[in-house]
Every structure is written in structure tokens, then in C-alpha cells.
Enzyme design. Sequence first.
Site, short mmCIF file in Angstrom:
data_model
loop_
_atom_site.label_atom_id
_atom_site.label_comp_id
_atom_site.label_asym_id
_atom_site.label_seq_id
_atom_site.Cartn_x
_atom_site.Cartn_y
_atom_site.Cartn_z
N VAL A 17 0.83 -1.21 0.00
CA VAL A 17 0.00 0.00 0.00
C VAL A 17 0.87 1.26 0.00
O VAL A 17 0.69 2.17 -0.81
CB VAL A 17 -0.95 0.00 1.23
CG1 VAL A 17 -1.56 1.38 1.46
CG2 VAL A 17 -2.06 -1.03 1.02
N GLU A 73 -7.61 2.39 2.51
CA GLU A 73 -7.12 2.11 1.16
C GLU A 73 -7.98 1.02 0.53
O GLU A 73 -8.26 0.01 1.17
CB GLU A 73 -5.66 1.64 1.25
CG GLU A 73 -5.03 1.28 -0.07
CD GLU A 73 -5.08 2.44 -1.05
OE1 GLU A 73 -4.42 3.44 -0.80
OE2 GLU A 73 -5.78 2.32 -2.08
N PHE A 74 -8.37 1.22 -0.73
CA PHE A 74 -9.21 0.22 -1.39
C PHE A 74 -8.52 -0.41 -2.59
O PHE A 74 -9.15 -1.14 -3.35
CB PHE A 74 -10.52 0.87 -1.87
CG PHE A 74 -11.36 1.42 -0.74
CD1 PHE A 74 -12.11 0.58 0.07
CD2 PHE A 74 -11.38 2.78 -0.49
CE1 PHE A 74 -12.87 1.08 1.11
CE2 PHE A 74 -12.15 3.29 0.56
CZ PHE A 74 -12.89 2.44 1.36
N ASN A 130 -14.97 -4.94 2.29
CA ASN A 130 -14.20 -6.16 2.05
C ASN A 130 -14.97 -7.42 2.39
O ASN A 130 -14.87 -8.43 1.69
CB ASN A 130 -12.89 -6.11 2.85
CG ASN A 130 -11.73 -5.76 1.94
OD1 ASN A 130 -11.94 -5.41 0.79
ND2 ASN A 130 -10.52 -5.86 2.45
N TYR A 139 -18.06 -15.79 -9.79
CA TYR A 139 -17.31 -16.84 -10.46
C TYR A 139 -16.94 -17.87 -9.41
O TYR A 139 -16.96 -17.56 -8.21
CB TYR A 139 -16.06 -16.29 -11.14
CG TYR A 139 -15.19 -15.46 -10.23
CD1 TYR A 139 -15.27 -14.06 -10.27
CD2 TYR A 139 -14.33 -16.05 -9.33
CE1 TYR A 139 -14.50 -13.29 -9.42
CE2 TYR A 139 -13.55 -15.27 -8.47
CZ TYR A 139 -13.64 -13.89 -8.53
OH TYR A 139 -12.89 -13.13 -7.68
N GLY A 158 -7.71 -15.31 -1.96
CA GLY A 158 -6.59 -15.15 -1.03
C GLY A 158 -6.22 -13.69 -0.90
O GLY A 158 -7.06 -12.80 -1.06
N CYS A 179 -5.84 -9.32 2.58
CA CYS A 179 -6.92 -8.52 3.18
C CYS A 179 -8.20 -9.28 3.51
O CYS A 179 -8.70 -9.18 4.63
CB CYS A 179 -7.26 -7.35 2.27
SG CYS A 179 -5.90 -6.18 2.21
N LYS A 223 -8.13 -11.70 6.59
CA LYS A 223 -7.77 -10.95 7.80
C LYS A 223 -8.89 -9.98 8.19
O LYS A 223 -9.26 -9.89 9.36
CB LYS A 223 -6.47 -10.20 7.50
CG LYS A 223 -6.25 -8.93 8.25
CD LYS A 223 -4.92 -8.34 7.89
CE LYS A 223 -4.97 -7.22 6.87
NZ LYS A 223 -5.67 -6.03 7.31
N ARG A 278 0.47 -14.02 0.18
CA ARG A 278 -0.22 -14.04 1.47
C ARG A 278 -1.61 -14.67 1.33
O ARG A 278 -2.39 -14.26 0.49
CB ARG A 278 -0.30 -12.62 2.04
CG ARG A 278 1.07 -12.12 2.49
CD ARG A 278 1.00 -10.72 3.04
NE ARG A 278 0.77 -9.72 2.01
CZ ARG A 278 0.73 -8.41 2.25
NH1 ARG A 278 0.91 -7.96 3.47
NH2 ARG A 278 0.52 -7.56 1.27
#
Length: 476
Positions: A11, A158-159, A219, A264, A270, A273, A276, A341
Site C-alpha cells: 500500500v 485504502e481500497f 471487504n 465466479y 486469497g 486482506c 484478515k 499471502r
Amino acid sequence: MKIIVVGTGYVGLPHGAICAEYGHNVVCYDIDEMRIEAYRSCERERIEQYINEPGLVSVIKEQHRRGLTFTTTINDEIEDVEAIFMCLNTPPQRDGATDMTYYLNAAHHLAELLAHRTSTHRIVIVNKSTVPIGTARKLARILMEHNAENVGVASNPEFLAQGKAVEGSRRPDRVVVGADTPEDLQILRRLYSQFVNHVRIRYTETTPETAEAIKYVANTLLLTYVSFWNGVGARLGESYANLRMEDLKIGVTSDSRISTWGSYVSNGAGGSCFGKDIQSLIYQLKQAGHDPSLLQAVYDINEHQKEYLIDRAEHEAVFNFNHKRIAVLGLAFKKRTNDMRDSAALKAIKALLGRGVAEIRAYDPLAVHDAQTHWFNPLDNHLYERISYFDSAEAAITDSDAVYISTDWEEFRSLSKTIIHSVQPPYLIIDGRRMLPDYEKLVALGYSYLPVGGVLLTPEEAQAETQENNVLAQLL
Ligand SMILES: NC(=O)c1ccc[n+]([C@@H]2O[C@H](COP(=O)([O-])OP(=O)(O)OC[C@H]3O[C@@H](n4cnc5c(N)ncnc54)[C@H](O)[C@@H]3O)[C@@H](O)[C@H]2O)c1
């Protein structure tokens, strides 16, 4: 305006670079010296060992020439700064709560520096990190405890989506700013002057708590779409041979009220973000005395999806992984990034090693270095010695007994040809991303195909179906 970006990961680095491109005087600060050295060198290979984002290196090179700086100390920089962006990692703890160690260390360090500055102008600390609701207010208290004067706080989540970080920072869908005072909102307006009153970019000013909540709700809603399609769409496709997943998607999403994004089926979402943030929101809801069972189900479905194709291969294709060599194509959590991650491949590889495979033959266009040094370091676990890395899909597939496609890299769409040239049937193709448009050809040639959201296709079944169709045609 002079700004400091604290934390220069996925980021912070794009944010700092694009703020510089928009004309601000930017200092990027991180405690990781090697990382800062790499950025300072402006060498593509060294930068991309940390962050591999399309277009980012060119922006860094250009802006470094014009004054963008990278540093491991900001003692002198703090005097004339106007805004400080917090871009620290906020990983999950075991219980789902957000680990605030990195954020709080940086916050206390800044508060101490700000308490000793000689300048008196207003400075705003802006949270870009995804942090629990109430963190901006907590930061204000820390500043007060340190006697840091005339310092405001704001939340500006932040997006950006990885793989499109440069584009996402240059032209975000929206900018959300949460602050308590008109003064702080005004500083942010000056900073983001190119976005305020933009015809397409929505600029929203609200309270810090609302801004913090917007990030979590957005999210978790996105992951809910993904888990809905994986938990419902995929299961339907796997139960009815004639159910066409792509048609199902078109038919459903033609309704303008229904999102096409997330519609889909896959081997799970994964990245750093989704998992978490949903765990953190579950934890925050529980703390507030609410039942988060909807979000828990969304999370569980997503995690289950990351390894259940291995179970299907065992049960439906009766494939015994013990002592087999398995090609794993794609290690990153999605295409166009080196980031592993929470990637589906991490979970799948661990599941495969647990089933006694002789060798994992891994390939990824960008993530091999990260995999070797960080995720599967043989010093951490001797089983990782069974992972070999290859520089092409073809090399990974050659000499393997089955392939597992884990990431949606575009190059995998033409994998059928590679498979035909590299391995002879019988051979099992496990497709976690539905990447092979011409899978029927492969099945006709004797390969078995096990796609997410679809029934297992074997040459025997294909033959039986052809015979059945021939009989039907003769009868008609
Ligand atoms: N990665 C994404 O796509 C994304 C998207 C939106 C929001 N976010 C959120 O943004 C935040 C940052 O995520 P990221 O992916 O960039 O993390 P990251 O791990 O890539 O980067 C974090 C950086 O902070 C540095 N750091 C740690 N402690 C520090 C300290 N005390 N002082 C200075 N630097 C320090 C680390 O060395 C690292 O370079 C997280 O809260 C994340 O949830 C991430």
C-alpha cells in the site's frame, strides 16, 4: 504538500509514488533497511523482490529523479511535514483480532517525534492501514499522552486491488476521509485536490469510525459474493453434469442489481486482506455482543475452498497422492502479483505434502523467489525440500503425475497444448480456476479433468456419453 508515508509495502509504496506523481513532496519511511536500499537503488529487480506491481518501477524511477525519497529515519523530516500516512501491516492474531503491534510501534514513535518538534503548524496523521473501528480515536489519545500538540487524526482507508495498485492509486473508485475537525478535512482536501469534485471519483467525508467501518464492510461484502458463488454455484455445478457454470453466471448477473464481480467459482479468494479483515470484523462484532455467524460461514467456505479440490481428486478421481509428483501452477494469490499471502496455493501445497507427495513441481511467473525464501524455506520445515521450482509451466508439468492450477495467470489459458506436448495420459488435471476453455479436447485425448464448479470428466465417461449420443441419434 510535504507528506511522509510510514510503511512502504504493497500500500505505502504505490501510494507514496503516486502522491509524488501528483506533485507532492513525498518521503517514504520504513524500518526495513534492505527494502529501503532496494527502493533507493531504483533497480527493477531489487524493487520487484519486494513489490511487483505493473508500472510501479517506472513511476518510482521518474519520481525519485524529481525528489521522491526513501529513508529509515524521519527525525529531521517531521518538522515541515503536513500529513503522515500510516501504511503499516495489521495482520490477524490467532483469535481473529487485529495485531496492532506494528501500527502502535509506529504511532508511539511518531508521537514522540511530534512532541519534540519546534514547528507549530497543523499536522494530520492519516490511517491508511485497515484498523479496527475506534483506532483513529485511540491514536488521538496516544498523541495527547505524548503531549504532541496541534496534530489531528484522520481515517482514509485504502481500497486498491493488488495487481492494479498503480492504476488504483492514480484513479481510485472512491476516496473516503473520516476526521473530526474541519481543519483536518481541509488538509486532506488540499492533499487530494485532484479527486475532490471529480466527475467519476466519489469523494466522501465522514466520521473516523464510519470511514474505518466502510473498509471492513466493503471487504467482507466482496468476500461474501465470492463465498456465495463457491458455496452455492460451485456445489451446483459439481452436482449436475449438464449445468453450465458460465451460462449460470450470465443468466444471474444480467440482473443489474446483482454484482458481476465475485460471480465466479474458484479455489477461494486469497491475499492479505479478505481473510484478515473478515476475521477482524467477526472479532469486533463478537466484542460488541453480536452473533457474527453469517460472516463466519463466509470465512469458512472460503478457507474450505482452498483445499477441497485435493479431497475431490482423492474421492472422485480416486487419485492417490502418495509418492506422486504434482505440478502446481500459480503460487501468488492472483495474477499480476508476486504476493502469496493467504494464497490458495499455500494451503493446497501444504495439503499435498501432508498426503505424502514425492515432489511438488511449482511454477509461477512472479512468486517463485518469495515462495523459496519466505513461504517454503526448507529450514522451517524439512517437507519443503520436496518442492522444486521451474521457470515455465511446461517444465513443471513434464515428468509430473497430475497438475493443479491454482492462480488465474492468463498464460494458463493456453495450457492444453502444453499438457498434450509434455505428458501422456492417464493424467489428472485439477483446475482451481477453470482456466482451460478446451478441456473437452483433453478429455477426448485421454486426460481426466476435475474443475472447480464442474463434475469430474474422464475419458471413460466421455466415451460412454459419445456411445449414448450415437444410439440416440440412430433412434431419432
Ligand atoms: N495489500 C493490499 O492490497 C491492501 C489493500 C488495502 C488495504 N491494505 C491495508 O494496508 C495496510 C498495509 O498493508 P500492506 O499490504 O502494504 O503491508 P506490507 O506488509 O506489504 O507493508 C507494511 C510495511 O510496514 C513496514 N513497517 C512495519 N513496522 C514499521 C514501523 N514501525 N515503522 C515503519 N515501517 C514499518 C514494514 O517493514 C512493511 O514494509 C494493512 O493494514 C492492510 O490491511 C492492504
